[in-house]
Design an enzyme around this catalytic site. Structure first.
Site, mmCIF file in Angstrom:
data_model
loop_
_atom_site.group_PDB
_atom_site.id
_atom_site.type_symbol
_atom_site.label_atom_id
_atom_site.label_comp_id
_atom_site.label_asym_id
_atom_site.label_seq_id
_atom_site.Cartn_x
_atom_site.Cartn_y
_atom_site.Cartn_z
ATOM 1 N N SER A 92 0.857 -1.180 0.000
ATOM 2 C CA SER A 92 0.000 0.000 0.000
ATOM 3 C C SER A 92 0.895 1.232 0.000
ATOM 4 O O SER A 92 1.774 1.370 0.852
ATOM 5 C CB SER A 92 -0.907 0.021 1.237
ATOM 6 O OG SER A 92 -1.649 1.226 1.278
ATOM 7 N N ARG A 93 0.716 2.100 -0.967
ATOM 8 C CA ARG A 93 1.577 3.274 -1.074
ATOM 9 C C ARG A 93 1.215 4.355 -0.080
ATOM 10 O O ARG A 93 1.911 5.353 0.050
ATOM 11 C CB ARG A 93 1.510 3.827 -2.505
ATOM 12 C CG ARG A 93 2.116 2.869 -3.527
ATOM 13 C CD ARG A 93 1.932 3.336 -4.954
ATOM 14 N NE ARG A 93 2.367 2.294 -5.889
ATOM 15 C CZ ARG A 93 2.030 2.252 -7.171
ATOM 16 N NH1 ARG A 93 1.248 3.198 -7.657
ATOM 17 N NH2 ARG A 93 2.463 1.298 -7.947
#
Length: 615
Positions: free
Chosen positions: A343-344
């Protein structure tokens, strides 16, 4: 029909594609209406011709028929009345209820909000799934790909998130693309049973519909979601799934005679998905501050992430969750492979407590998998390694959730804290699910701790240490101690034969439990050593005592193995006696008995024993 602009003629019909002459001012995505009443959409413009695709699978268009260009892009009805309804990709009800009212038509294609109309993603979207909320958090306005093999539990996680968010008042738009109608109906019935159908809009594209209708479905769903976005509301939209959507677009493009590229997809398939997913955003406060969180689902084969469509969608979104069919087959649900997911946004949208606990539990799982891989070699493990394995097993069990089972984020914090400090290390694995439900029910019903958990989102980890300690003292007394392991063992040594059996009573505290376990370990160790010594003695044919035939303590009796074994015989020990069994019964028949031995015959054959000594 004052909006009609042009009239053309159908020159050629091929399956769902119509070649039209006489519409020089037609534009892309414009709606056209044929003489038979069928509708289509313009998808290719040439110098002399217009290519339109039919929306219906039933082709009622014939060559030479007139076609009218509406002058408007294809649109769908939007409005609050769509909540709780099931519609097709054109916004027409398919649930057997009344027609829609108080709606307005909006084009399915709209320009995504500009950077000046957006604001950073800072708030977490609570799915109710501990593994996602703690270690793969979603932010409101984020785009996160859900990717995995068929039948790996992707849709189940989505269903759980939709139901949990609906209970919190958050609207969801669920778009199916080429899916079985029965599966969608089953989900609708589940929503109705849970009482949350009025917070969900279902846009149903089924395998029985035309490729055009399935191609339009995600754009129609996004347009419906944007209606609530500009009301300042938070919306979740799910596209199930975009890999199937790309296949429908490929089919249409080949019929439109576009040049195929990699895997026969047209060159603009990336733009098809990017212009859709870029419409997910968080609007600034001047525009109401609403958000659309997009979860596109991608189906792959054998964990292959290198396909054309998967790599395209992964590059567009802000992260992905990989669902592993191997974990799913092991009943690990949700079956997310954390080491291959990302997840960025991560902890940027989490409150301090869940952020710290999520990182700690992720580290514990990493240690567990490393220790588990090392344990497969069968080597002796250090005490610390064994503890990590036992804790890892309980973390896995706590993170398992059945479909439609949602856990409040504040309750997740409490349980994750207990896992991190080792409170659940001695809990029986088969009691984990029951214990989790008991703790959630207690936190929901007890007024004091309900207020405490609801305030956790605004606090830092150091602010709640004392409260957590008090809470787990209460939980241990009420629930946890009753689920702890009670060991019972029966040893085979002389001490156990005298005493009957040895049972380890349940200790009052963790320290006493460790001491008791160490004692049991020592007893087992001694028994094992005694067994090995006895086996060693038996193999050598040695006895410390002879209890029969006057052999006990007699110095005249030679030790086993001291007399040479006769040729053709094997020395064995049976019933505390040494016997010499012929290797081949027929080979020794009729031969004289070796000196110093007596011959014994019975039904099973004959054997030799040493002659008894003279007393």
């Amino acid at each position: 029909m004052g909006s009609l602009k042009q009239i053309g003629t159908v020159e050629e019909v091929s399956e769902i594609v119509c070649l039209i002459r006489g519409l020089p001012h037609a534009s892309m995505d414009e709606e056209v209406i044929f003489e038979s009443g069928a509708k289509g959409m313009v998808l290719r413009l040439d110098e002399d011709y217009v290519y339109a695709v039919l929306l219906s699978r039933e082709n009622t268009v014939i060559r030479g028929a007139e076609v009218i260009c509406s002058g408007e892009a294809l649109s769908v009805p939007v409005g609050d009345s769509l909540l709780g309804r099931v519609v097709n990709p054109l916004g027409e009800p398919v649930d057997g209820k009344s027609i829609l009212s108080n709606t307005k038509n909006m084009p399915i294609e709209r320009i995504a909000p500009s950077i000046f109309q957006r604001q950073p993603i800072t708030k977490q979207l609570e799915t109710g799934i501990t593994l996602i909320d703690a270690m793969m958090p979603l932010g409101k306005g984020q785009r996160e790909t859900i990717i995995g093999d068929p039948k790996s539990g992707k849709s189940n996680s989505v269903y759980t998130a939709v139901i949990n968010l609906a209970r919190m008042g958050i609207i969801s738009v669920y778009v199916t693309i080429g899916k079985p109608q029965a599966k969608t109906k089953a989900f609708v019935e589940k929503l109705r049973k849970e009482g949350v159908l009025d917070k969900v809009v279902i846009v149903m594209g089924t395998a029985s519909m035309s490729p055009t209708m399935n191609f339009v479905a995600p754009y129609a769903g996004m347009t419906i979601a944007e209606h609530f976005l500009y009301q300042g509301k938070d919306v979740l939209i799910i596209f199930d799934d975009l890999s199937q959507h790309a296949k429908y677009y490929r089919q249409m493009s080949l019929l439109l005679k576009r040049s195929p590229g990699r895997e026969a997809y047209p060159g603009d398939v990336f733009f098809v998905h990017s212009r859709l997913l870029e419409r997910a955003a968080v609007l600034n406060k001047d525009l109401g501050g609403g958000s659309i969180t997009a979860l596109p689902i991608i189906e792959i084969q054998e964990r292959d992430l290198t396909g054309y469509v998967p790599t395209n969608v992964l590059s567009i979104t802000d992260g992905h969750m990989l669902y592993d069919i191997g974990l799913f087959n092991q009943n690990v649900i949700p079956s997310i492979a954390l080491e291959l997911s990302v997840s960025r946004l991560g902890g940027k949208v989490q409150c301090p407590i869940i952020k710290k606990l999520g990182n700690a539990i992720s580290q514990q799982l990493m240690y567990y998998r490393a220790a588990q891989a090392f344990a497969h070699f069968g080597t002796d493990l250090a005490t610390e390694t064994k503890q990590r394995i036992e804790r890892g097993k309980r973390i896995i069990e706590f993170l398992k959730q059945e479909p439609y089972e949602a856990i409040k984020l504040t309750h997740q914090m409490v349980m994750l804290h207990g896992l991190n400090i080792g409170v659940f290390d001695t809990v029986r694995l088969d009691k984990v699910k029951e214990l989790r439900k008991q703790i959630s029910a207690f936190l929901q019903e007890d007024e004091r701790w309900k207020a405490f958990t609801e305030s956790l989102s605004d606090k830092k980890p150091d602010d709640v240490k004392d409260e957590f300690k008090t809470l787990f003292d209460i939980l241990s007394e009420k629930f946890i101690n009753a689920c702890n392991i009670v060991e019972a063992t029966k040893t085979e040594g002389e001490e156990n034969q005298a005493s009957g059996e040895m049972v380890a009573q349940k200790p009052n505290g963790r320290k006493e439990q460790k001491i008791e376990a160490a004692k049991l370990k020592e007893v087992r160790k001694k028994d094992e050593q005694a067994k090995k010594q006895q086996e060693k003695a038996n193999k050598k044919g040695l006895f410390s005592k002879f209890k029969k035939n006057g052999y006990e303590g007699s110095p005249a009796v030679p030790a086993a193995g001291s007399i040479a074994i006769p040729d053709g015989y094997d020395e064995v020990i049976k019933d505390e006696k040494i016997r010499y069994i012929p290797k081949d019964q027929t080979a020794v028949e009729g031969k004289p008995v070796p000196e110093g031995f007596d011959l014994i015959k019975n039904e099973s054959g004959s054997y030799l024993i040493r002659k008894e000594p003279t007393k």
